[in-house]
Design an enzyme around this catalytic site. Structure first.
Site, mmCIF file in Angstrom:
data_model
loop_
_atom_site.group_PDB
_atom_site.id
_atom_site.type_symbol
_atom_site.label_atom_id
_atom_site.label_comp_id
_atom_site.label_asym_id
_atom_site.label_seq_id
_atom_site.Cartn_x
_atom_site.Cartn_y
_atom_site.Cartn_z
ATOM 1 N N ASP A 98 0.824 -1.209 0.000
ATOM 2 C CA ASP A 98 0.000 0.000 0.000
ATOM 3 C C ASP A 98 0.858 1.260 0.000
ATOM 4 O O ASP A 98 1.524 1.573 0.985
ATOM 5 C CB ASP A 98 -0.913 -0.010 1.229
ATOM 6 C CG ASP A 98 -1.960 1.093 1.155
ATOM 7 O OD1 ASP A 98 -2.051 1.770 0.107
ATOM 8 O OD2 ASP A 98 -2.694 1.268 2.141
ATOM 9 N N ASP A 274 -1.815 5.286 -6.092
ATOM 10 C CA ASP A 274 -2.168 4.468 -4.937
ATOM 11 C C ASP A 274 -2.287 2.992 -5.301
ATOM 12 O O ASP A 274 -3.259 2.567 -5.927
ATOM 13 C CB ASP A 274 -3.508 4.985 -4.377
ATOM 14 C CG ASP A 274 -3.888 4.301 -3.082
ATOM 15 O OD1 ASP A 274 -3.059 3.568 -2.512
ATOM 16 O OD2 ASP A 274 -5.030 4.513 -2.631
#
Ligand SMILES: *[C@@H]1O[C@H](CO)[C@@H](O)[C@H](O)[C@H]1NC(C)=O
Length: 389
Positions: A98, A274
């Site tokens: 992440d 992201d």
């Protein structure tokens, strides 16, 4: 000598990536796997929507945000993500990769068992992601990726977590700022990548991410490679376009969206690159022009844009003065992957979705990153993109 030994091990482990092996001395690569246990596309969309709402809430910093109402977001016990095998102490955990968050934590599924290298700081930790949350205690421990090891890494050990079923937690590659106020009595603390640099294991605080589109109908693909400490010059073509990173996430300026030769307008706020978001979100104004130009409609069942006839124009946007293009074959979800997306029927669907009107309204999720190599460069405070090799 130690370095050489480590590299030999890595070469053995990433043997499937023969073309990507000639790397800068300071970089280390490890394979990732992408898994899907999704039963319905609406769950992917709901998970992303909750994450986006959390980002908006952080920017707005007030209770007066429309999207805030996702406190009641459904718990989705399904996984559609990239996982890295991360060793903490002597246990291996499957952690979500992440770049949109910075805490590394374990224990969502496999429970953490402290070994002699583990130190309990006694401090509490809590992070809310929109799509899930965890709380527990902050420890320090030895953390390894494919034998690449840092000691004394700050890790959260979850006592409770929601919405992380099928994974063990997260390895956070976001900027250090995002650790702020997550651990009691600590303002900010270094990430795993920063610890590797501080301990001389890698040269620079740079993460290169190489994802690949799924092959055929596979629901568990080993189709990603991370480079820690630099970029893998064999993973992309041409040169990398960089722009300055905009706080607090890996934010970038994106402008001039287009569908074929039709301009869809310009982004009003910075975009977030992201790996923890699946879809690609564009501002509402761009999205509605995209629907008109492409003859797409919002499919209420899945929450995705649906086409009865496959569009033929490219979708593109400008980043750092360079145009980044997705062809229809790239932005349409491959029909061979419908099972993994929980899609049925013979219509066509895209991962381009509505990012709303409040900042951030543009998110470059991993479906885009499967076609473009991405670089998260803390050393030079910039984000880079280049076409996959
Ligand atoms: C779409 O993009 C691809 C890849 O950049 C390019 O080769 C192709 O010519 C483009 N198609 C059109 C119609 O512009």
């Amino acid at each position: 000598m130690v370095r050489i030994a480590i590299r030999t091990v890595i070469v053995g482990l990433v043997i499937g990536y023969a073309s990507a092996l000639s790397v800068d001395k300071k970089t280390i690569q490890l394979p990732l796997k992408k898994v899907s246990t999704v039963t319905h596309a609406r769950n992917i969309v709901a998970r992303d929507a909750a994450r986006l709402a959390q980002y908006k809430q952080k920017v707005a910093g007030s209770s007066n945000v429309e999207e805030r109402q996702t406190g009641s977001a459904p718990v989705i016990n399904e996984v559609f993500t990239y996982l890295a095998a991360v060793v903490v102490g002597d246990q291996t955990f499957d952690l979500i990769v992440d770049t949109g968050s910075s805490n590394t934590w374990v224990g969502a599924t496999t429970k953490f068992v402290a070994t002699s290298s583990a130190v309990n700081t006694g401090k509490s930790v809590e992070v809310t992601y929109g799509s899930g949350s965890f709380s527990g205690t902050e420890w320090t421990d030895t953390v390894s990726l494919n034998g690449i090891t840092a000691t004394g890494v700050s890790i959260g050990v979850a006592k409770t977590s929601s919405d992380f079923e099928g994974t063990d937690g997260i390895i956070g590659f976001g900027p250090e700022d995002l650790t702020e106020d997550t651990v009691s009595g600590v303002s900010e603390f270094p990430t795993f990548l920063q610890d590797l640099v501080a301990q001389g294991v890698i040269g620079e605080t740079i993460l290169g991410v190489q994802y690949a589109p799924p092959a055929g109908s596979e629901d568990e693909d080993t189709n990603g490679v991370l480079t820690l400490g630099g970029v893998d010059t064999t993973a992309f073509t041409g040169s990398i376009t960089y722009t300055t990173a905009i706080d607090p996430w890996w934010g970038v300026d994106v402008s001039d969206f287009a569908f074929g030769s039709t301009s869809l307008g310009t982004a009003t706020a910075s975009a977030i690159v992201d790996t923890g978001t699946t879809l690609v979100y564009v501002p509402s104004s761009v999205y509605s022009k995209f629907l008109t130009a492409s003859k797409g409609t919002l499919d209420e069942d899945t929450g995705l844009v649906k086409f009865t006839k496959a569009p033929t124009s490219n979708f593109s946007f400008v980043f750092g003065g360079t145009t980044f293009t997705l062809t229809p074959a790239q932005y349409l979800i491959p029909t061979a992957q419908y099972d993994n997306w929980g899609i049925t029927g013979s219509d066509f669907y895209t991962f381009i979705n509505d990012g709303g009107t409040e900042a951030p309204d543009t998110i470059i999720g991993f479906t885009f990153l499967e076609f473009y190599y991405s670089v998260f460069d803390t050393t030079n405070n910039r984000v880079g993109l280049a076409p996959n090799a």
